[in-house]
Design a protein around this motif. Structure first.
Motif, short mmCIF file in Angstrom:
data_model
loop_
_atom_site.label_atom_id
_atom_site.label_comp_id
_atom_site.label_asym_id
_atom_site.label_seq_id
_atom_site.Cartn_x
_atom_site.Cartn_y
_atom_site.Cartn_z
N THR A 103 13.03 8.96 3.24
CA THR A 103 12.42 9.50 4.46
C THR A 103 13.43 9.78 5.57
O THR A 103 13.03 10.05 6.70
N GLY A 104 14.71 9.70 5.26
CA GLY A 104 15.71 10.04 6.27
C GLY A 104 16.69 8.93 6.55
O GLY A 104 16.73 7.91 5.84
N ASN A 105 17.46 9.12 7.61
CA ASN A 105 18.48 8.16 8.03
C ASN A 105 17.83 6.79 8.24
O ASN A 105 16.84 6.68 8.95
N GLY A 106 18.37 5.75 7.59
CA GLY A 106 17.84 4.40 7.71
C GLY A 106 16.90 3.99 6.59
O GLY A 106 16.44 2.87 6.56
N ALA A 107 16.63 4.90 5.66
CA ALA A 107 15.73 4.58 4.55
C ALA A 107 16.25 3.36 3.79
O ALA A 107 17.45 3.24 3.53
N GLY A 108 15.35 2.44 3.48
CA GLY A 108 15.72 1.23 2.77
C GLY A 108 16.16 0.08 3.65
O GLY A 108 16.23 -1.06 3.21
N GLN A 109 16.45 0.35 4.91
CA GLN A 109 16.84 -0.71 5.85
C GLN A 109 15.61 -1.52 6.24
O GLN A 109 14.48 -1.02 6.25
N VAL A 110 15.81 -2.79 6.58
CA VAL A 110 14.69 -3.60 7.05
C VAL A 110 14.23 -3.08 8.41
O VAL A 110 15.03 -2.55 9.19
N ILE A 111 12.95 -3.22 8.69
CA ILE A 111 12.41 -2.75 9.97
C ILE A 111 12.79 -3.69 11.10
O ILE A 111 13.11 -3.25 12.20
N LYS A 112 12.75 -5.01 10.82
CA LYS A 112 13.02 -5.97 11.89
C LYS A 112 14.38 -5.71 12.52
O LYS A 112 15.39 -5.61 11.84
N ASN A 113 14.36 -5.54 13.83
CA ASN A 113 15.55 -5.28 14.64
C ASN A 113 16.26 -3.98 14.29
O ASN A 113 17.46 -3.85 14.54
N ASN A 114 15.54 -3.02 13.73
CA ASN A 114 16.13 -1.72 13.39
C ASN A 114 15.31 -0.52 13.84
O ASN A 114 15.68 0.61 13.55
N ALA A 115 14.19 -0.71 14.50
CA ALA A 115 13.37 0.43 14.92
C ALA A 115 13.75 0.87 16.33
O ALA A 115 14.01 0.05 17.20
N SER A 145 0.81 -1.22 0.00
CA SER A 145 0.00 0.00 0.00
C SER A 145 0.84 1.27 0.00
O SER A 145 1.85 1.37 0.71
N SER A 146 0.40 2.24 -0.77
CA SER A 146 1.08 3.54 -0.77
C SER A 146 0.92 4.24 0.57
O SER A 146 1.68 5.14 0.91
N SER A 147 -0.06 3.82 1.36
CA SER A 147 -0.28 4.41 2.69
C SER A 147 0.87 4.10 3.65
O SER A 147 1.00 4.73 4.69
N ALA A 148 1.70 3.12 3.31
CA ALA A 148 2.83 2.77 4.17
C ALA A 148 3.87 3.87 4.20
O ALA A 148 4.62 4.00 5.17
N CYS A 149 3.94 4.67 3.16
CA CYS A 149 4.96 5.71 3.08
C CYS A 149 4.38 7.12 2.95
O CYS A 149 5.14 8.10 2.98
N SER A 150 3.09 7.24 2.80
CA SER A 150 2.48 8.57 2.70
C SER A 150 1.02 8.49 3.13
O SER A 150 0.45 7.41 3.23
N GLY A 151 0.43 9.62 3.37
CA GLY A 151 -0.98 9.65 3.75
C GLY A 151 -1.18 9.38 5.23
O GLY A 151 -0.23 9.20 5.98
#
Length: 160
Positions: free
Chosen positions: A96-108, A37-43
């Motif tokens: 969207t800033g520092n960390g863009a493109g990195q996997v979310i798992k174990n990075n938030a 979904s485009s809602s994941a990155c905007s809206g």
């Protein structure tokens, strides 16, 4: 005799189902929405946001549905597909800033709940197991904080 007739009927029904052409559908439609979904990155449709850095800084990705394993979005394998691995990790949104493109798992490092009706939980392990960080509903304003129990060790997400 009745048992044999019942077994023959069940076998025939099973064969008919297996032989019928299936339509491709999502294994877990909510996870598909989180991924595509485009809602994941905007809206503002998706109400939970993971952030790469502490204090709601850095790259982000929004989720609208529970996700059992942030490293693998379970997708339905269409009939006849040769792709045996349809599991894709959720990543922070590009640009969207520092960390863009990195996997979310174990990075938030931080997150925000903007849903006014539901609380949320970020879990240490996949499939909503282990320690978690709870987020109250965002009333009257979104509830944001740094992750504590799951800081850079976050594996799944679920509304509570």
């Amino acid at each position: 005799m009745r048992i044999r007739a019942a077994l023959v009927a069940v076998t025939a029904a099973t064969a008919a189902v297996l032989a019928s052409p299936g339509t491709a559908s999502a294994y877990n439609s909510g996870e598909n929405e989180n991924y595509f979904s485009s809602s994941a990155c905007s809206g503002s449709t998706f109400k939970f946001t993971f952030r790469y850095n502490s204090n709601m800084a850095g790259a982000y990705r929004k989720l609208g549905y529970a996700h059992a394993n942030l490293a693998a979005t379970d997708m339905y394998q269409p009939v006849g597909s040769s792709d045996t691995d349809l599991e894709y990790p959720l990543r922070f949104c590009s640009g969207t800033g520092n960390g863009a493109g990195q996997v979310i798992k174990n990075n938030a490092a931080s997150a925000t709940n903007a849903h006014t009706s539901y609380g949320a939980r970020v879990y240490y392990n996949s499939w909503w197991q282990g320690a978690y960080d709870g987020f109250q509903p965002g009333i009257p304003t979104p509830y944001s904080r740094n992750l504590a129990n799951t800081y850079n060790n976050n594996a799944s997400f679920k509304w509570s």
